[in-house]
Design an enzyme around this catalytic site. Sequence first.
Site, PDB file in Angstrom:
ATOM      1  NE  ARG A  50      -2.478   1.154   3.550  1.00 29.04           N
ATOM      2  CZ  ARG A  50      -3.165   0.970   4.676  1.00 29.04           C
ATOM      3  NH1 ARG A  50      -4.435   0.644   4.624  1.00 29.04           N
ATOM      4  NH2 ARG A  50      -2.597   1.120   5.845  1.00 29.04           N
ATOM      5  CE  LYS A 149      -1.989   4.719   7.007  1.00 25.55           C
ATOM      6  NZ  LYS A 149      -3.091   5.405   7.690  1.00 25.55           N
ATOM      7  CD  GLU A 182     -11.573   6.559   5.403  1.00 30.23           C
ATOM      8  OE1 GLU A 182     -11.037   5.478   5.699  1.00 30.23           O
ATOM      9  OE2 GLU A 182     -10.999   7.448   4.759  1.00 30.23           O
TER      10      GLU A 182
HETATM   11  N1  PMP Z   1      -9.084   4.991   7.324  1.00 34.45           N
HETATM   12  C1  PMP Z   1      -8.185   5.928   7.638  1.00 34.45           C
HETATM   13  C2  PMP Z   1      -8.458   7.342   7.267  1.00 34.45           C
HETATM   14  C3  PMP Z   1      -6.998   5.571   8.312  1.00 34.45           C
HETATM   15  O1  PMP Z   1      -6.095   6.517   8.625  1.00 34.45           O
HETATM   16  C4  PMP Z   1      -6.792   4.227   8.661  1.00 34.45           C
HETATM   17  C5  PMP Z   1      -5.514   3.814   9.368  1.00 34.45           C
HETATM   18  N2  PMP Z   1      -5.411   4.403  10.628  1.00 34.45           N
HETATM   19  C6  PMP Z   1      -7.777   3.283   8.345  1.00 34.45           C
HETATM   20  C7  PMP Z   1      -8.903   3.699   7.656  1.00 34.45           C
HETATM   21  C8  PMP Z   1      -7.609   1.827   8.693  1.00 34.45           C
HETATM   22  O2  PMP Z   1      -6.629   1.239   7.864  1.00 34.45           O
HETATM   23  P1  PMP Z   1      -5.697   0.054   8.364  1.00 34.45           P
HETATM   24  O3  PMP Z   1      -6.603  -1.054   8.782  1.00 34.45           O
HETATM   25  O4  PMP Z   1      -4.883  -0.306   7.166  1.00 34.45           O
HETATM   26  O5  PMP Z   1      -4.876   0.565   9.480  1.00 34.45           O
END
Ligand code: PMP
Length: 291
Positions: A50, A149, A182
Site C-alpha cells: 500500500r 495514505k 469511513e
Molecule cells: N481509514 C483511515 C483514514 C486511516 O487513517 C486508517 C488507518 N489508521 C484506516 C482507515 C484503517 O486502515 P488500516 O486497517 O490499514 O490501518
Amino acid sequence: MTIYLDGKFVSEDEAKVSVFDHGLLYGDGVFEGIRLYSGKIFRLEQHLNRLFASAKAIMLQIPMTKPALTEACCDTCARNKLSDGYIRLVVTRGVGYLGLNPFKCKNPTVFIIASTIELYPEDVYRKGLNLITAGTIRNSPAAMSPAIKSLNYLNNILAKIEAVNAGTVEALMLNADGYVAECTGDNVFVVRDGKLQTPPISAGSLNGITRGVVMELAAKLGVAVTEPNLTRYDVMTADECFLTGTAAEIVPVATLDGRPIGSGKPGVLTLKLTGEFRKLTRSEGTAIARG
Ligand code: PMP
C-alpha cells in the site's frame, strides 16, 4: 528510543528533519501505521504494497526496496526491544525549496518510529464507542483520493475535532453524495441479518488492511460480506456496527449521534470477529529477529 532515519539508527534527540522538507511544508509524503504482535510484524507485505501504491499515486520514488524496508522495520523494532508495538513508517518528498514543485526535492526522507500506541481508552472496547456524524465531508476521490495514505490528514483532523468537541473519540464521515465513507482513522462495518456490509473504497475510504483481514475472517466463518453504498440510516438501523484499523484493531460502536445501534452494546458477531482477529494477529507475521 532509537529511530531509523535515512539509513541510520539515531536517538530520538537526533531524529530531526529539515524545515524545508516538503513533508512538513506541504504534507507531501506517504506513510503506514503497522502493528507488531509477539515479535512479529502483522501483514508487513500488505502495508509495504500500500505504501508503494500511495507513493506511485503521488509520483514519489521510494529510495529503498521492499526487502530493505522490511529489514529496516524489523531492525528498528529489535533495537527498541519491542515485542508488541506500533510502527510508523514515513516517506516524505524530502528537502526542497519554498515552492510546490515536488520534482525539485532530490532525496525523499525515510524514517521509522517503533513504539507503542493505545488509541482509545479500554472502556471503549468493553462498552462500545459513541460515534458522531461529522459535518466535515470526506475528501472527494476526484480531488484527493482517500485511498492514498498521505501525510495530508487535515480533512480527517477537522472531523476528529468535531468528535472531541462532542465529547467522544471518533466521527463518521460521509462523502459529498451523503454516503458513508469511513471514520477519521478507521474503516466502518455494519452487521445486518448476520451479514457484514462495509462501504466500497470508491465511496472515499482507505483500503484498510484491517478491513481486508476482517473480510478474510468473515469468509472463514461463512459470513457474507458486501460493499454497498451505506447511508446514516443504514448505520442507525443496523444490528451491530464496528470500526477497524491497525492502531484501533476492532472497535465496537454503541451509538451513532446518541442513538443506540442494535442493543447499544458490543454485538455478538463483532465479539466473535474480535476473538478471531486476536488469534490471527498472534499466529502470523514477519519475525523481527533473524536466524
Ligand atoms: N481509514 C483511515 C483514514 C486511516 O487513517 C486508517 C488507518 N489508521 C484506516 C482507515 C484503517 O486502515 P488500516 O486497517 O490499514 O490501518
